[in-house]
Every structure is written in C-alpha cells, then in structure tokens.
Design a protein around this motif. Structure first.
Motif, PDB file in Angstrom:
ATOM      1  N   ASN A  23       0.838  -1.196   0.000  1.00 39.19           N
ATOM      2  CA  ASN A  23       0.000   0.000   0.000  1.00 39.19           C
ATOM      3  C   ASN A  23       0.873   1.246   0.000  1.00 39.19           C
ATOM      4  O   ASN A  23       1.551   1.509   0.997  1.00 39.19           O
ATOM      5  CB  ASN A  23      -0.898  -0.004   1.237  1.00 39.19           C
ATOM      6  N   PRO A  24       0.954   1.961  -1.155  1.00 37.63           N
ATOM      7  CA  PRO A  24       0.182   1.773  -2.371  1.00 37.63           C
ATOM      8  C   PRO A  24       0.638   0.530  -3.136  1.00 37.63           C
ATOM      9  O   PRO A  24       1.734   0.025  -2.915  1.00 37.63           O
ATOM     10  CB  PRO A  24       0.475   3.052  -3.171  1.00 37.63           C
ATOM     11  N   ARG A  46      -3.715  -2.338  -7.693  1.00 45.76           N
ATOM     12  CA  ARG A  46      -5.088  -2.499  -7.224  1.00 45.76           C
ATOM     13  C   ARG A  46      -5.775  -3.722  -7.846  1.00 45.76           C
ATOM     14  O   ARG A  46      -6.621  -4.346  -7.206  1.00 45.76           O
ATOM     15  CB  ARG A  46      -5.891  -1.235  -7.539  1.00 45.76           C
ATOM     16  N   GLY A  95      -3.740  -3.483   3.852  1.00 43.89           N
ATOM     17  CA  GLY A  95      -2.718  -2.691   3.183  1.00 43.89           C
ATOM     18  C   GLY A  95      -1.515  -2.512   4.091  1.00 43.89           C
ATOM     19  O   GLY A  95      -1.652  -1.999   5.200  1.00 43.89           O
ATOM     20  N   SER A 121      -2.377   8.756  -5.882  1.00 44.46           N
ATOM     21  CA  SER A 121      -3.433   8.611  -4.878  1.00 44.46           C
ATOM     22  C   SER A 121      -4.417   7.499  -5.218  1.00 44.46           C
ATOM     23  O   SER A 121      -5.064   6.934  -4.328  1.00 44.46           O
ATOM     24  CB  SER A 121      -4.189   9.930  -4.705  1.00 44.46           C
ATOM     25  N   TRP A 140      -3.809   3.656  -3.637  1.00 46.93           N
ATOM     26  CA  TRP A 140      -3.922   3.337  -2.222  1.00 46.93           C
ATOM     27  C   TRP A 140      -5.259   2.681  -1.933  1.00 46.93           C
ATOM     28  O   TRP A 140      -6.264   2.955  -2.589  1.00 46.93           O
ATOM     29  CB  TRP A 140      -3.799   4.608  -1.376  1.00 46.93           C
ATOM     30  N   CYS A 187      -6.899   3.227   3.908  1.00 42.60           N
ATOM     31  CA  CYS A 187      -5.529   3.551   4.322  1.00 42.60           C
ATOM     32  C   CYS A 187      -5.520   4.650   5.386  1.00 42.60           C
ATOM     33  O   CYS A 187      -6.266   5.622   5.314  1.00 42.60           O
ATOM     34  CB  CYS A 187      -4.728   4.006   3.107  1.00 42.60           C
ATOM     35  N   THR A 238      -2.810   6.479   6.040  1.00 40.15           N
ATOM     36  CA  THR A 238      -1.872   7.529   5.647  1.00 40.15           C
ATOM     37  C   THR A 238      -2.635   8.816   5.307  1.00 40.15           C
ATOM     38  O   THR A 238      -3.620   8.764   4.560  1.00 40.15           O
ATOM     39  CB  THR A 238      -1.042   7.088   4.419  1.00 40.15           C
ATOM     40  N   ARG A 277      -0.368  10.843   0.042  1.00 42.24           N
ATOM     41  CA  ARG A 277      -0.569   9.812  -0.974  1.00 42.24           C
ATOM     42  C   ARG A 277      -0.423  10.363  -2.387  1.00 42.24           C
ATOM     43  O   ARG A 277      -0.552   9.625  -3.358  1.00 42.24           O
ATOM     44  CB  ARG A 277      -1.966   9.196  -0.841  1.00 42.24           C
TER      45      ARG A 277
END
Length: 517
Positions: free
Chosen positions: A246-247, A250, A265, A474, A477, A481, A483, A488
């Motif tokens: 993460n990232p 996907r 993640g 972005s 992610w 998440c 963060t 991100r």
C-alpha cells in the motif's frame, strides 16, 4: 592491507567454473550460494577482483561483473579504502535454519497446503447461488476501472515499447506453424501448458534470473492477472487476511477481494514492504508483493527485507505471491534475482508475463509453483479455460528456442533506457508543488511526489487537456488507508510506451499548461 581474522578469510578453493558457460554468472552463483548456506559469513573480506581473477584463472572483468551483481542484490558491500566484504544481514530476518542451496521441489513434509478446492468442485444449486451472489457483491464493492485502451501515448503506465517488437519474425513463425501443424497439437492440450514452452521458460529463468526451477513447476496462464487470480482462488478462503502493498497494484487486491479475502494494506518504505507491520497482521495467510520494482513507487526490495519476508512465510506457514511484472528491465547490471530464487521452503509463487517484453494483447504469462501445488492449479485453471491457445504457445516456444526472445529483451532494455533518459533530461524544472525526480534504476515507470492530492488532480487534468496521459499516485492506495491523504499524492509516469520524439513533444505541450519554463 587490513588484517582479517582467519575465520573471516575467503578461500576460493572449491569454486569450479565451466569455461564453456558464462563465467561471471557461475561465479556470482557460487559466491551467492556460499553466503546463503553460511560458508561465507557476514564480515568476510573477499579478495580484490584482480586477485580472485588470478586465483581462478579468469578475466578480471568476469569477477567485476559477478561482484557488481552481488553488490546490487545486497550480498556484499564495499568499504572505502578497505575492500569488499560480505554484507551484514539482520539475524532476525533469517530463517532459523540455514537456507538450503538445493532447488525447491515442493512443500516441506507435513506443511498444510491450505488449498481451497471448493470452487473447483461442483456444488449444489443453492450453494452455487450463494457463491455467485457473494462474488457479485464483492466485485461491486471492489470495482476497478478498465485499463486505458487505444494506441499508446505518453505517459501510459504498464506498456512496453511494443512498437519495436519483431512482428515479421513472429508472423513467419506463426505461418510456419499453421503451414503444416502437428495434428496432435490441434487436439485438447494439457491444462498446465505446452511442454516445450514450459521447458524453455524454465531454462530462461535459470540462466537469466537465477531461479533453480524445472518445467514441471510451471503453469502457463493467460497473462499475469490470471496467474494472480488463480492464487486467490486456490490459496484464500473467504475471510482470510491477505496483505497487499500500500500503495500497490489495485487489480491484484481486487482478485483477492473477489475470492473473499480481507485486504490488509501494508506500508512500503525505501526497502520494500514493511515486514514489521506485516508481522502485526495476525490473521494473514498470504502476502502479495512486487519486489523487483514495486508498483507503483518503484522501490527495489532489499536483500535484508527479502529474507525477513521469507522468514515471515516460514514462521506463519503463509504464502508469498511474487509478481515480477517488469523484472527484466534493470539499467545497471543484470536483472536482480527474484525473491523466488531465495525461497527453499516452497512458500513463494512466482508470477511472470510476456506482456511487458512483447505486447499486452499477447495474453501469455506463467506461474512458477512449488511442485506440490502444480496439479491443483492446473485442475482449477482447466475449469475456466481447458488449456491455453495452442499456436501462441508453440510460436513463443520457437521464438525462444531460436534466440529471438533474448535478443528482443536486450533491445527492449536499451529502448526503455533511452526513453527513460529522454524523459529525465526533458522533464520541466521547478514545477510548483512537485518534488524532485527519483533515481530510476529499473522498471518501466517512475513516480514523482506532489504536495497534495488537489495539486495532483489539477496537474493530471491539465495534462489531459493537451493529450498527455498521467496517473495519480493517490489512486493506488486502499480506501481504508490510514496515511494522510496529501501524503498519498504523486504522478506516475510510464516512459516506455512511445518513442523519444513523442516524449519530447508531450513535454513541450506540458510546459505551457503547467506554467513552467
């Protein structure tokens, strides 16, 4: 010269090299093996390249290349003015027992396979509806947009320089296959794939990637995504925890989520996936990673982190799915050995693809599996696709056997390097809100930090207005998440999809809309 205790001296006796084969590769493998099995301990000083070359009666260049590869992979380190030493590896990242140097031939005795066979069986009508509805709900919850289609443009991510593919050679090999096909090949094939192609893939991985694997461990797939999906279907039960970077990629997370996994993640730092954070995920039975060139940050996983990850898998009896999507692209020295090359416990499933060295529409990939998993994966794949398309496998096998594949990889690597350099040299300086360019030693894309998600979106919209394609960091992610959102942000740019002239033209169009000189 620094005095070295006798226990830390290096004796090249016992290193035997076949002069008919690549000497630097053999020396690299011999030294690497000695580090892994404990014969060369941390802190051992290695001879100067000239001295070792004299002792083995080979050229100094062969020793330098072997040392360079070991240095790139983290096995050795240079000390200024004091020579070359075996690197200090963290003991808590090593398995309790020494790593074996024999190829993995399957699962260790007594290890549970943890294979889910429910989806391969024929359930009753009611259970089929339950499975179908649950899968639909998960697909809707984890919906992903389709990848961009149409002709490639700057700076599309995940696309190689397929304008350089030798289509004439491919067409001749394809015509030769259909001119007089082997009737046996036109019948139903083996679900694990064409035997000749599997053997050639194994030979390529042994010679070029340092993997000690056999044809029997390989299952051909319709691209890397099908390989990942098979891992999800067979290794994950609904409710199981799966760790994803993460990232990260996907579409891989999507495959595991649709199989019923609960995604965790795990952060990525400068050395790769954070194994300390991974260890705190107590319900996790599988980790999906991209160690050769993390997608999308571009981080190359360090040797210490690789050993930590393997130790985690052995300790928890978990699985590691290694996606080596663009591992052939390294711009300083040979490509790094995959994580699977270090695995001796049968815990790593390696996902490979031809799409990043040929063209995406080829839809040809492969899995390298512990022997104990091959039959289950072949049977599960046969439920959806009886076997891979025959002529594509046969033509790729001939393409490899005739030497075209290796030559093409070298050409693609040179082209990607040239296109990378064009992007780096022409990238606008002092773009408001955009950080410095990263070092790019591998892969087909780069990621540039941006101060906020709002600025990221503004830059992407302005680029789109002048027909330049850029992805936002972005979007890679997980939604859950922790963060902070502005941390991100970034721009993810592929640099291999189009020629140098198109890269220069795209940069010229960006300058006025981004208001930079």
């Amino acid at each position: 010269m620094t005095n070295v205790p006798p226990s830390l001296s290096f004796n090249p006796a016992g290193i035997e090299l076949d002069r008919r084969q690549g000497l630097s590769r053999q020396l690299y493998q011999a030294l690497r093996m000695r580090v892994l099995d404990g014969r060369l301990v941390s802190g051992t000083r290695l001879p100067a390249s000239r001295d070792l070359a004299a002792a083995l009666a080979i050229s100094r260049n062969s020793v330098v290349r072997a040392y360079d590869q070991l240095y790139a992979e983290g096995f050795i380190e240079g000390r200024v003015g004091d020579g070359t030493y075996v690197a200090q590896l963290p003991q808590n990242g090593l398995p309790a027992k020494k790593l074996s140097t024999n190829p993995s031939t399957g699962l260790s005795t007594g290890l549970p396979t943890g294979l889910s066979t429910k989806q391969a069986e024929t359930p009753g009508v009611l259970s089929s509806k339950v499975i179908h509805n649950a899968a639909l709900e998960r697909m809707q919850k984890h919906h992903l947009p389709s990848p961009p289609s149409g002709p490639p443009r700057a700076f599309r991510v995940g696309v190689p320089a397929f304008d350089l593919f030798p289509f004439e050679v491919w067409a001749k090999l394809n015509a030769a296959f259909w001119r007089k096909p082997d009737l046996q090949q036109l019948c139903y094939g083996a679900p694990e794939g064409d035997a000749r192609l599997r053997g050639l893939i194994a030979a390529y991985l042994r010679s070029s990637r340092g993997m000690q694997c056999s044809a029997e461990q390989i299952v051909i797939t319709s691209g890397a995504q099908q390989g990942i999906s098979l891992c999800a279907q067979l290794l994950v039960e609904p409710g199981d925890g799966v760790a994803v970077e993460n990232p990260g990629y996907r579409a891989a997370g999507h495959a595991f989520a649709v199989a019923g996994a609960r995604l965790h993640g795990v952060a990525v730092d400068s050395e790769g996936i954070d194994c300390a954070e991974l260890a705190r995920v107590t319900d996790c039975r599988l980790a999906y990673v991209t160690p050769s060139h993390q997608y999308p940050t571009g981080v190359v996983m360090s040797l210490a982190r690789r050993l930590e990850l393997l130790a985690w898998a052995e300790r928890t009896q978990g699985w590691i799915v290694e996606d080596d999507y663009d591992g052939e692209y390294r711009y300083s020295g040979a490509p790094l050995a995959p994580l699977a090359a270090l695995d001796r416990g049968g815990r790593v499933l390696y996902v490979g693809t031809f799409g990043k060295v040929a063209f995406p529409a080829l839809r040809l990939g492969y899995l390298v599996l512990p022997l104990g998993l091959v039959e289950a994966f072949s049977r599960r794949r046969a439920v959806d696709v009886r076997h891979s398309e025959v002529s594509t496998q046969a033509v790729m096998a001939e393409f490899m056997a005739a030497g075209h594949f290796q030559r093409h990889i070298r050409r693609m690597r040179r082209a990607a390097l040239s296109r990378r350099n064009t992007l780096l040299s022409g990238w606008p300086a002092d773009i408001p809100g955009v950080g410095e360019l990263p070092a790019i030693a591998a892969g087909l894309h780069m990621t540039v930090p941006v101060e906020s998600v709002a600025r990221e979106r503004e830059l992407i919209e302005l680029a789109s207005s002048v027909d330049v394609e850029i992805n936002g960091l972005s979007s890679y992610w997980l939604p859950t998440c922790a963060t902070p959102i502005d941390q991100r942000a970034g721009l993810v740019l592929g640099f291999a999809a189009v020629p140098e002239t198109s890269i220069k033209a795209a940069l010229e169009r960006l300058r006025p809309v981004w208001r930079v000189r």
